[in-house]
Motif scaffolding. Structure first.
Motif, PDB file in Angstrom:
ATOM      1  N   UNK A 190       0.805  -1.241   0.000  1.00 53.97           N
ATOM      2  CA  UNK A 190       0.000   0.000   0.000  1.00 53.97           C
ATOM      3  C   UNK A 190       0.831   1.279   0.000  1.00 53.97           C
ATOM      4  N   UNK A 191       1.880   1.344   0.810  1.00 56.48           N
ATOM      5  CA  UNK A 191       2.709   2.546   0.902  1.00 56.48           C
ATOM      6  C   UNK A 191       4.172   2.125   0.839  1.00 56.48           C
ATOM      7  N   UNK A 192       4.693   1.916  -0.358  1.00 56.56           N
ATOM      8  CA  UNK A 192       6.053   1.377  -0.464  1.00 56.56           C
ATOM      9  C   UNK A 192       7.102   2.349   0.053  1.00 56.56           C
ATOM     10  N   UNK A 193       8.014   1.826   0.866  1.00 54.17           N
ATOM     11  CA  UNK A 193       9.127   2.633   1.349  1.00 54.17           C
ATOM     12  C   UNK A 193      10.371   2.451   0.501  1.00 54.17           C
TER      13      UNK A 193
ATOM     14  N   UNK B  59      12.107   6.058   0.580  1.00 53.68           N
ATOM     15  CA  UNK B  59      11.244   7.238   0.624  1.00 53.68           C
ATOM     16  C   UNK B  59      10.054   6.882   1.512  1.00 53.68           C
ATOM     17  N   UNK B  60      10.247   6.877   2.837  1.00 55.12           N
ATOM     18  CA  UNK B  60       9.234   6.301   3.729  1.00 55.12           C
ATOM     19  C   UNK B  60       8.107   7.230   4.160  1.00 55.12           C
ATOM     20  N   UNK B  61       8.176   8.510   3.872  1.00 57.99           N
ATOM     21  CA  UNK B  61       7.122   9.420   4.338  1.00 57.99           C
ATOM     22  C   UNK B  61       5.842   9.229   3.526  1.00 57.99           C
ATOM     23  N   UNK B  62       4.660   9.155   4.146  1.00 54.40           N
ATOM     24  CA  UNK B  62       4.448   9.219   5.586  1.00 54.40           C
ATOM     25  C   UNK B  62       4.345   7.845   6.255  1.00 54.40           C
TER      26      UNK B  62
ATOM     27  N   UNK C 127       9.696   7.877   9.597  1.00 58.82           N
ATOM     28  CA  UNK C 127       9.421   8.459   8.283  1.00 58.82           C
ATOM     29  C   UNK C 127      10.650   9.132   7.687  1.00 58.82           C
ATOM     30  N   UNK C 128      11.722   9.299   8.478  1.00 64.36           N
ATOM     31  CA  UNK C 128      12.932   9.984   8.040  1.00 64.36           C
ATOM     32  C   UNK C 128      14.099   9.024   7.833  1.00 64.36           C
TER      33      UNK C 128
END
Length: 525
Positions: A158-161, A172-175, A236-237
């Motif tokens: 869903x939100x690839x880091x 690119x982990x944000x958010x 997230x950083x």
């Protein structure tokens, strides 16, 4: 003058020595040795930790019941399969007696979990890893969680880091992408110390947040790189990058180690942009003071894929991620954005938002100083304005439209979190505050927050508290609350002639999502 040289040599450490250097400052062995099972009495009855921290924007992010103190990430990248074999060790402290607890994790193949050295049972439920230790953990006890897992960079989540690149990856982990990289407490309110041991194929370089503390080669040609962060990091950083990179070392500038991590075949092309950083730091220090982190530099990811990530730069701590082609432009096209990202070292990295609703604090400050830098150099912004006052007058005119479509500045949702309202809308709030209290009081508010909340989190309520404290004016509280939470744009102090465009149905219908996000994905333009 900062020096420039390419660092390709190796400072060899044994695997055991590198591990010890990384882990020693982070693992409180004496505390862990005294960790016990839950005590007796109603106050100590073990119960599961909550599956989220209740963030208004992302309710399921983070986890309740414990406070993460540190992580040690041991990761190996396998190029042939584009997979990562990893172990993460988390040291945490129980906030209440725990019968079970959660880690955020998605898209990861979990192999095993131990708690305090004993095998624990676990289940994966959507984006949660639910861990049940062999013995309950009592309130206040430190405990050690070790998770072995594999991550496939090609898997859709869903939100690839992970950002796949030539020969490796970046983050690119944000958010909400960090928990697709490692099991963790993935919420900015739970900052922790990090150490990394990164093993990569022959001829490949690896970097991470913080300071490099070791590098050693294996007989089969692989290399392991070790990094430790001096300062706590919000998940997230996080940054880990693997690929054909060179480190451009610029030495130390007023106590800050400056180094860029650059794709080998782009070093010369990108040097004009990368060499701007020392001058940018000199400029921003006059407003924000001493740089708060141990290091700074840029990481142009080794990819030209326009879909690699949907922004130009991201303030991953001590090493800002960029799209490389962006940095090949003249300074007039990139300087304000570079300033925006540097400012995040203070606002966002050192002082982090307590919740995602507080995003306006870091993005508003980053955009404010990015715009100030732009106008001081005489570069018109994307709308043709050449002064902050002109830009704020325009932004003020859009206030009710943005509030209708993106909510109040400090009341976002997941869909509109990264809209202009949190960026130049945040600048407008800071501008209004300065107009209300004056330049000197505004600067004192900034200095107080940066000192008091260094390496901590700040909420909007705490920001308001400091403003009231510094000014000694209780009326500053309702003033800021109206600007931050009101559905209508308040009058601008000292500018009674400024007007707000009515949010008519026609205007709202003709304002697209892309228009609301144009400036937020190109900060300080």
């Amino acid at each position: 003058m900062p020096r420039r040289h390419l660092r390709r040599g190796k400072a060899f450490l044994s695997a055991a020595a590198a591990a010890a250097v990384m882990a020693a400052p982070l693992i409180p062995t004496t505390e862990v040795a005294h960790a016990g099972t839950a005590g007796h009495g109603a106050a100590h009855v073990p119960r599961p930790g909550a599956p989220g921290v209740g963030d208004k924007v992302f309710p399921n992010l983070g986890n309740g019941g414990y406070d993460a103190k540190s992580y040690v990430v041991d990761l190996e990248y396998v190029a042939d399969t584009q997979t990562v074999d990893a172990t993460v060790v988390m040291i945490a402290k129980a906030k209440h007696a725990l019968s079970s607890f959660n880690l955020d994790a998605v898209g990861l193949d979990i192999e095993s979990v131990t708690v305090n050295g004993k095998r624990a049972s676990f289940t994966q439920q959507e984006e949660e890893l639910v861990v049940t230790p062999a013995s309950a953990i009592h309130k206040g006890a430190p405990f050690v969680v070790k998770v072995r897992y594999t991550a496939d960079l090609r898997k859709e989540v869903p939100n690839p880091g992970f950002v796949p690149t030539e020969g490796g990856f970046a983050l690119a982990p944000q958010p909400a992408g960090a928990h697709s990289v490692l099991p963790c407490n993935d919420h900015p309110s739970d900052k922790a110390y990090f150490a990394f041991r990164l093993t990569v194929p022959e001829g490949t370089h690896a970097v991470a947040n913080g300071t490099k503390v070791g590098e050693y080669s294996k007989p089969d040609g692989r290399t392991t790189f070790a990094y430790v962060s001096r300062d706590p990091i919000a998940t997230e950083l996080l940054q880990i990058a693997v690929g054909d990179y060179q480190v451009v070392d610029r030495g130390t500038d007023t106590g800050v180690h400056l180094r860029d991590v650059v794709p080998t075949d782009r070093v010369d092309r990108l040097e004009p942009a990368l060499s701007l950083t020392p001058g940018h730091l000199d400029w921003i220090r006059q407003y924000l003071g001493e740089f708060p982190l141990e290091a700074y530099g840029l990481l142009p990811a080794d990819t030209d894929d326009p879909n690699a990530f949907d922004f130009t730069g991201l303030e991953t701590q001590t090493l800002t991620l960029y799209k490389p082609a962006f940095l090949e432009q003249e300074e007039s096209s990139i300087g304000s954005h570079m300033m925006h990202e540097i400012v995040h070292s203070w606002w966002g990295n050192s002082v982090s938002p307590a919740s995602w609703s507080d995003l306006w604090i870091n993005e508003g400050h980053a955009d404010l100083y990015g715009l100030m830098y732009r106008y001081e150099r005489g570069w018109p912004d994307s709308r043709g304005y050449t002064t902050l006052e002109e830009r704020m007058k325009y932004t003020y005119s859009q206030g009710d439209i943005w509030r209708a479509l993106s909510g109040p500045v400090a009341d976002p949702n997941a869909e509109n979190l990264f809209d202009n309202q949190r960026y130049t809308g945040g600048v407008l709030v800071l501008y209004a505050l300065q107009e209300r209290v004056g330049v000197e009081a505004f600067a004192e508010i900034e200095r107080t927050i940066l000192k008091r909340y260094k390496n901590r989190n700040i909420s909007t309520a705490q920001f308001i508290d400091v403003a009231v404290e510094v000014t000694g004016d209780p009326e500053v509280r309702p003033f800021l609350e109206e600007w931050l939470y009101g559905t209508k744009t308040p009058p601008m102090p000292n500018h009674p002639d400024w007007t707000v465009e009515p949010p008519t149905p026609t205007v709202l219908a003709n304002t697209t999502r892309a228009e609301l996000r144009t400036d937020s994905r190109n900060p300080s333009h």
